[in-house]
Design a protein around this motif. Structure first.
Motif, mmCIF file in Angstrom:
data_model
loop_
_atom_site.group_PDB
_atom_site.id
_atom_site.type_symbol
_atom_site.label_atom_id
_atom_site.label_comp_id
_atom_site.label_asym_id
_atom_site.label_seq_id
_atom_site.Cartn_x
_atom_site.Cartn_y
_atom_site.Cartn_z
ATOM 1 N N ASN A 238 -34.953 -32.326 8.634
ATOM 2 C CA ASN A 238 -36.334 -32.287 8.746
ATOM 3 C C ASN A 238 -36.864 -32.328 10.226
ATOM 4 O O ASN A 238 -36.865 -33.155 10.636
ATOM 5 C CB ASN A 238 -36.744 -33.675 8.090
ATOM 6 N N LYS A 328 -44.358 -39.519 2.907
ATOM 7 C CA LYS A 328 -43.658 -38.346 2.662
ATOM 8 C C LYS A 328 -42.144 -38.964 3.005
ATOM 9 O O LYS A 328 -41.566 -39.135 4.193
ATOM 10 C CB LYS A 328 -44.043 -37.473 3.789
ATOM 11 N N ASN A 338 -32.943 -34.028 0.821
ATOM 12 C CA ASN A 338 -32.766 -32.622 0.659
ATOM 13 C C ASN A 338 -31.454 -32.079 1.247
ATOM 14 O O ASN A 338 -31.236 -31.090 1.613
ATOM 15 C CB ASN A 338 -33.914 -31.572 1.480
ATOM 16 N N GLY A 341 -30.754 -29.569 -0.606
ATOM 17 C CA GLY A 341 -31.902 -28.607 -0.702
ATOM 18 C C GLY A 341 -32.728 -27.875 0.153
ATOM 19 O O GLY A 341 -31.888 -27.759 1.300
ATOM 20 N N SER A 342 -33.784 -27.637 0.223
ATOM 21 C CA SER A 342 -34.297 -26.885 1.370
ATOM 22 C C SER A 342 -34.774 -27.599 2.294
ATOM 23 O O SER A 342 -35.162 -28.772 2.174
ATOM 24 C CB SER A 342 -35.740 -26.191 0.582
ATOM 25 N N ASP A 344 -36.559 -29.413 5.340
ATOM 26 C CA ASP A 344 -38.114 -29.761 5.766
ATOM 27 C C ASP A 344 -38.708 -30.306 4.580
ATOM 28 O O ASP A 344 -40.101 -30.765 4.385
ATOM 29 C CB ASP A 344 -38.850 -28.698 6.438
ATOM 30 N N TYR A 345 -38.067 -30.481 3.335
ATOM 31 C CA TYR A 345 -38.573 -30.903 2.238
ATOM 32 C C TYR A 345 -38.852 -32.496 2.179
ATOM 33 O O TYR A 345 -37.902 -33.104 2.723
ATOM 34 C CB TYR A 345 -37.697 -30.461 0.924
ATOM 35 N N THR A 346 -40.067 -33.048 1.915
ATOM 36 C CA THR A 346 -40.258 -34.347 1.917
ATOM 37 C C THR A 346 -40.864 -34.724 0.319
ATOM 38 O O THR A 346 -41.323 -33.568 -0.209
ATOM 39 C CB THR A 346 -41.186 -35.012 2.705
#
Length: 585
Positions: A238, A328, A338, A341-342, A344-346
């Motif tokens: 992130n 967030k 994440n 996962g992708s 910067d996902y929050t």
């Protein structure tokens, strides 16, 4: 550096010198009697009057200054104080270790004094860089054991005021001098060295440390012996979080400041604090003024919050003028949400339930200029008919009125420590692919208790098919044996009428099934099981977890014997814990 005993001016290491001075004094007194001439005797006495104060300055006063220092280092802030981040130590290693001393500072209050001038600092660690080296000296009162008779990692029932240290959530070895709690007992006046390899693939996030001596854990954690650990590198998952001002909040609980009548039904089971700023119950539904968290209007910050309470559930929420604010979510229990996962996902959430030992990391936007009542609070959590009272209370008010001082502005770079991390060295993918692994075994375990009307009450965690029993520190055979390099699926049930928090040492687990949909798919090391309602035909609350015993296949071996237990430490101390052995590859 020698450490001083509590309430004494003589440091260990100088006690032998004190004895020598005493012997010299006796000899000199005898010599003085030999002088026949009064003038010679007076000259001799004057020389002695200079010698002894000088020796006192050299040998005794350093002990006084250290005792004074420990009092000031461990001083507790008053209610309503501004919340400051804990002090920090970065990458303590063999050449620059973290020297912890456990001190009693008041009835029911203990302190980690570190490197002489810090209390319970946050340990910031770089994964795979250098071994964490920490030396812990126990200065709680008790029978001293001569060095020649000290034994290491032998286990058994610990004598009073023994201590130890657990590195909660870290996926590290359970061998002696690492994260070993089954047999590590540090008795009063003993020093013990930990040397722990932080895995290259350890996820960046928030972990914590605390004592873990059976039947003494609750008392010592309630006394204040907890602190945060941060594995650096959150920017790998992130980018925004790494760039924001960082706040580290260590939430603790403690015994009520006084007894209240049973008719006062608003009283909580425990008082709480944030970075040692107390929020005490005063009676009649009233509390201390809340702590103060300073922010600039509309400022975004990255909050890292650890519930290091012994027994208290905290259901966290932020409200501005009564309106619930979105948070967030970035990570839970030290693992970015994440991780598979992708970037910067929050995840937007409006409250975060933290059982004892749970952690959450999230981005928060501060209140605007027109907000009059901004607060960080814990909501009421129903722990069941046999559980504790954990009511709603305000932890801190968020103040945007204070103008930052020049000193605060000059330290702005310190507030964003993650920006200094070399992200090329951060892997963090220890749990990669766990959801696709085939478990080699399915197990069911359950929490249960004796009838609360029967004393003393006993607490159990039992493998289905076995007879319930309390934890025995002298156990011969572990309750569960598994093979390193594998995964298993465990179903944990709660068959009691109060909530429990399941925690497994050395590993994390993937939540496969839960009545709380927000938990599913998360990596956790501690998870809540709500209270059963007691109705005969009602299913027991349960979760299904994929236990990650892959260990050395992923990075660092977890082979050895460790424990799983309820992290409500009153329950753990009363027997709700069991041993597990992981056999090496």
């Amino acid at each position: 550096m020698s450490a001083c005993y509590e309430n004494t001016y003589i440091c260990e290491g100088n006690t032998s010198m004190t004895r020598i001075i005493g012997l010299i004094a006796l000899k000199l007194a005898a010599i003085a009697g030999v002088f026949k001439r009064r003038k010679l005797r007076q000259i001799f006495q004057i020389a002695c009057s200079v010698f002894f104060p000088l020796v006192a300055v050299i040998y005794v006063l350093p002990g006084m200054s250290q005792t004074t220092s420990s009092s000031s280092v461990c001083a507790r802030p008053t209610a309503g104080s501004i919340v400051k981040n804990p002090p920090e130590i970065r990458n303590p290693n063999v050449s620059n270790p973290a020297n912890f001393t456990v001190l009693k500072i008041a009835p029911g209050q203990n302190c980690y004094q570190v490197n002489g001038n810090l209390e319970a600092p946050t340990l910031r660690l770089s994964p795979g860089k250098e071994d964490l080296v920490l030396r812990l000296t126990n200065r709680l009162t008790g029978q001293s054991v001569p060095v020649s008779q000290q034994t290491l990692c032998v286990g058994g029932m610990a004598p009073p005021n023994s201590t130890s240290l657990h590195y909660h959530g870290l996926n590290v070895s359970p061998q002696c001098h690492q994260d070993e709690v089954v047999k590590t007992v540090i008795k009063p006046n003993e020093t013990f060295e930990f040397k722990i390899q932080i895995p290259k693939k350890e996820p960046p996030g928030l972990y914590w440390y605390h004592p873990h001596v059976h039947m003494q854990s609750e008392e010592q954690v309630l006394s204040g012996l907890t602190g945060a650990i941060i594995v650096e590198g959150i920017g790998s998952y992130n980018t925004q979080a790494a760039k924001l001002p960082e706040r580290v909040f260590v939430l603790r609980d403690m015994e009520l400041s006084k007894d209240f009548p049973t008719s006062d039904t608003a009283q909580p089971d425990k008082d709480i604090s944030i970075n040692s700023v107390p929020i005490r119950y005063l009676g009649g539904g009233k509390y201390d003024p809340p702590a103060v968290i300073e922010m600039q209007p509309n400022q975004e910050q990255f909050w890292r919050v650890a519930n290091t309470a012994s027994d208290t559930y905290l259901d966290l929420q932020v409200q501005y003028d009564g309106k619930v604010q979105p948070l967030k979510l970035v990570a839970r229990d030290g693992v970015p949400i994440n991780v598979d996962g992708s970037k910067d996902y929050t995840l937007p959430v409006f409250h975060i339930l933290l059982p004892p030992a749970g952690r959450a990391e999230f981005i928060i936007k501060g209140p605007g200029v027109g907000v009059l009542d901004a607060k960080f609070l814990t909501l009421n959590y129903d722990t069941g008919t046999q559980g504790d009272n954990d009511p709603q209370r305000t932890i801190a008010k968020i103040d945007t009125q204070a103008q930052p001082t020049a000193a605060a502005l000059s330290q702005a770079s310190v507030e964003t420590p993650e920006l200094t991390v070399d992200l090329t060295q951060v892997l963090g993918d220890r749990f990669s692919g766990l959801s696709q692994w085939n478990p080699i075994q399915q197990r069911t375990l359950y929490f249960s208790e004796t009838d609360p009307s029967v004393t003393p009450s006993q607490f159990y965690i039992t493998v289905l098919g076995n007879k319930p029993k309390v934890y025995d520190p002298n156990f011969k055979t572990p309750d569960v044996t598994v093979q390193e390099g594998t995964t298993e699926d465990w179903t944990i049930e709660n068959r009691s009428q109060e909530a429990h928090a399941f925690h497994m040492h050395q590993i994390h687990f993937l939540v496969l099934e839960s009545s709380d949909a927000s938990e599913i798919g998360m990596m956790r090391d501690t998870i809540n099981l709500p209270a059963w309602n007691g109705a005969p035909k009602t299913p027991f609350p349960s979760v299904k977890l994929r236990m990650d015993f892959r260990g050395a296949q992923q990075d660092t071996s977890i082979a050895g014997t460790f424990v799983y237990h309820c992290h409500i430490l009153e329950h753990e101390d009363k027997g709700m814990m069991a041993p597990i052995e992981v056999k090496s590859l």
